[in-house]
Design a protein around this motif. Structure first.
Motif, PDB file in Angstrom:
ATOM      1  N   ARG A 249      -1.856   0.566  -5.881  1.00 25.04           N
ATOM      2  CA  ARG A 249      -2.854   1.329  -5.138  1.00 25.04           C
ATOM      3  C   ARG A 249      -2.885   0.842  -3.700  1.00 25.04           C
ATOM      4  O   ARG A 249      -2.885  -0.369  -3.443  1.00 25.04           O
ATOM      5  CB  ARG A 249      -4.241   1.189  -5.761  1.00 25.04           C
ATOM      6  CG  ARG A 249      -5.212   2.218  -5.195  1.00 25.04           C
ATOM      7  CD  ARG A 249      -6.533   2.243  -5.916  1.00 25.04           C
ATOM      8  NE  ARG A 249      -7.319   3.394  -5.490  1.00 25.04           N
ATOM      9  CZ  ARG A 249      -8.596   3.582  -5.783  1.00 25.04           C
ATOM     10  NH1 ARG A 249      -9.247   2.680  -6.516  1.00 25.04           N
ATOM     11  NH2 ARG A 249      -9.237   4.648  -5.368  1.00 25.04           N
ATOM     12  N   THR A 262      -4.455   7.056  -4.207  1.00 22.21           N
ATOM     13  CA  THR A 262      -4.465   7.285  -5.647  1.00 22.21           C
ATOM     14  C   THR A 262      -3.544   6.284  -6.332  1.00 22.21           C
ATOM     15  O   THR A 262      -2.418   6.053  -5.890  1.00 22.21           O
ATOM     16  CB  THR A 262      -4.010   8.715  -5.963  1.00 22.21           C
ATOM     17  OG1 THR A 262      -4.867   9.642  -5.291  1.00 22.21           O
ATOM     18  CG2 THR A 262      -4.052   8.980  -7.459  1.00 22.21           C
ATOM     19  N   TRP A 264      -0.841   4.723  -8.730  1.00 22.83           N
ATOM     20  CA  TRP A 264       0.361   5.248  -9.388  1.00 22.83           C
ATOM     21  C   TRP A 264       1.049   4.126 -10.156  1.00 22.83           C
ATOM     22  O   TRP A 264       0.875   2.953  -9.863  1.00 22.83           O
ATOM     23  CB  TRP A 264       1.319   5.901  -8.408  1.00 22.83           C
ATOM     24  CG  TRP A 264       1.774   5.071  -7.234  1.00 22.83           C
ATOM     25  CD1 TRP A 264       1.092   4.830  -6.083  1.00 22.83           C
ATOM     26  CD2 TRP A 264       3.018   4.382  -7.105  1.00 22.83           C
ATOM     27  NE1 TRP A 264       1.825   4.028  -5.237  1.00 22.83           N
ATOM     28  CE2 TRP A 264       3.014   3.748  -5.825  1.00 22.83           C
ATOM     29  CE3 TRP A 264       4.143   4.251  -7.915  1.00 22.83           C
ATOM     30  CZ2 TRP A 264       4.092   2.986  -5.370  1.00 22.83           C
ATOM     31  CZ3 TRP A 264       5.221   3.496  -7.460  1.00 22.83           C
ATOM     32  CH2 TRP A 264       5.200   2.871  -6.206  1.00 22.83           C
TER      33      TRP A 264
END
Length: 385
Positions: A249, A262, A264
């Motif tokens: 992040r 966001t 991942w």
């Protein structure tokens, strides 16, 4: 009688050797001791912070040249030092502790200023005697973007950050970080500390280096279910934090309010079930120009986050896809506890093994280039910025 004859014979040999030495010395030019300068800077010079738990009071920073494959020299580090390098590569700063009697006695904390062309100490700044004595991390002692401020993290166990003006070589303030630790700079006038709640505290400074304001973010790390490693990688004002379970992040602390990307994942569902996860003491490295994120990965379980990586996985941070996977054992490379990558257009990936071997790999192909044996009992790996 035999002892007397033996003593006489030994005396004759000694005086004979002495006479030969004096005769040779009269004809030869006396040796002159000189101090060689460090070779000119190149982007493949690596600085290895070596903190041995067997000898915490005598840490070192080893300097190795990746182009010539030669050991350049070392910088004394004192007790559990923090270490950072100026953006122009000319100066290093060592924040450390000295005790009057080695491991005890009166305590003095200092920042030592190192000339990188000679590795000599050219000055020091006495700081509050509370410098954090921890496993080395890039964010315990770090410069602002323009190198005008130096931030030194403190733990007593109360937490704070000492702010130093590098031009005047003076302490301009100490900022209470309210239980949050380390310093992640954004630009020239602010830094952020990480809190045990998973939140981030950003402190903005005024022109004198004093606190102007502070802001606490919402939690962006789930500390109960997926903690993050503190050794984030940096792209300008943006930091990429990697978690124990293999999630990434981004965090940008440069504005009035932090901006978080966001989350991942580095892992597919199958890889996650197989137990793959990041591990080591410095688990990730970022080559900003090529958007390549390097991660030391191992098979483990909860609690194995300090285990070294048996593979290096390479990701494109724009597509968030893995683009390479390098099995270290296939090249007879031991697992890696720490990794870093050079910043140039022919990048080298560096790694440290548990036995303190320094490994060099082509950061594009993953091919092994060199292994330098036993660079010390190392904890972290730092390169010129």
């Amino acid at each position: 009688m035999k002892r007397k004859r033996l003593a006489a014979a030994m005396g004759a040999v000694f005086y004979g050797l002495l006479a030969c030495h004096m005769h040779a010395g009269a004809a030869e030019k006396p040796e002159e001791l000189t101090v060689a300068k460090v070779p000119p800077y190149n982007p493949h010079r690596v600085f290895v912070t070596d903190v041995s738990f067997a000898s915490m009071t005598d840490a070192r920073v080893h300097v190795f040249d990746g182009d010539t494959k030669r050991f350049v020299g070392e910088i004394d580090g004192g007790f559990a030092p923090g270490f950072t390098i100026s953006p122009d590569h000319k100066t290093s700063y060592v924040a450390t502790t000295y005790f009057a009697r080695g491991s005890h006695g009166a305590r003095t904390d200092v920042v030592e200023i190192i000339d990188n062309t000679t590795l000599d100490v050219t000055g020091e700044i006495v700081i509050p005697a509370k410098h954090g004595q921890t496993v080395p991390t890039p964010y315990s002692t770090i410069l602002s973007a323009d190198a005008s401020r130096l931030f030194v993290s403190n733990i007593t166990p109360s937490t704070s950050v000492t702010v130093i003006d590098t031009a005047t070589k003076t302490v301009v303030g100490e900022i209470d970080t309210d239980g949050c630790v380390l310093a992640y700079p954004s630009g020239n006038d602010r830094f952020t500390s990480l809190c045990e709640s998973g939140k981030a505290l950003t402190v903005k400074l005024d022109a004198t280096g004093k606190e102007a304001s502070r802001k606490l973010s919402d939690a962006f790390i789930d500390v109960d279910h997926d903690p993050a490693f503190i050794n984030a990688v940096r792209d300008g004002n943006k930091y990429l934090f990697t978690t124990f379970h293999g999630n990434v992040r981004s965090a940008d602390f440069s504005g009035d309010a932090p901006m978080f990307g966001t989350s991942w994942s580095l892992l597919s569902d199958q890889e996650r079930k197989a137990g793959w996860r990041p591990g080591g003491l410095q688990q990730t490295a970022l080559h900003v120009a090529s958007h390549r994120l390097y991660v030391a990965m191992h098979k483990g379980a909860d609690g194995s986050h300090k285990d070294p990586g048996t593979e290096i996985w390479v990701f494109d941070t724009e597509s968030k896809k893995r683009i390479a996977r390098w099995d270290l054992a296939k090249q007879k490379i031991d697992p890696l506890l720490a990794i870093q990558v050079s910043t140039d257009d022919k990048p080298v990936l560096y790694g440290l093994t548990p036995t303190s071997d320094l490994v060099m790999m082509d950061a594009t192909t993953g091919k092994k280039q060199h292994v330098e044996k036993q660079m010390g009992t190392t904890s972290t790996l730092l390169l010129n910025p």
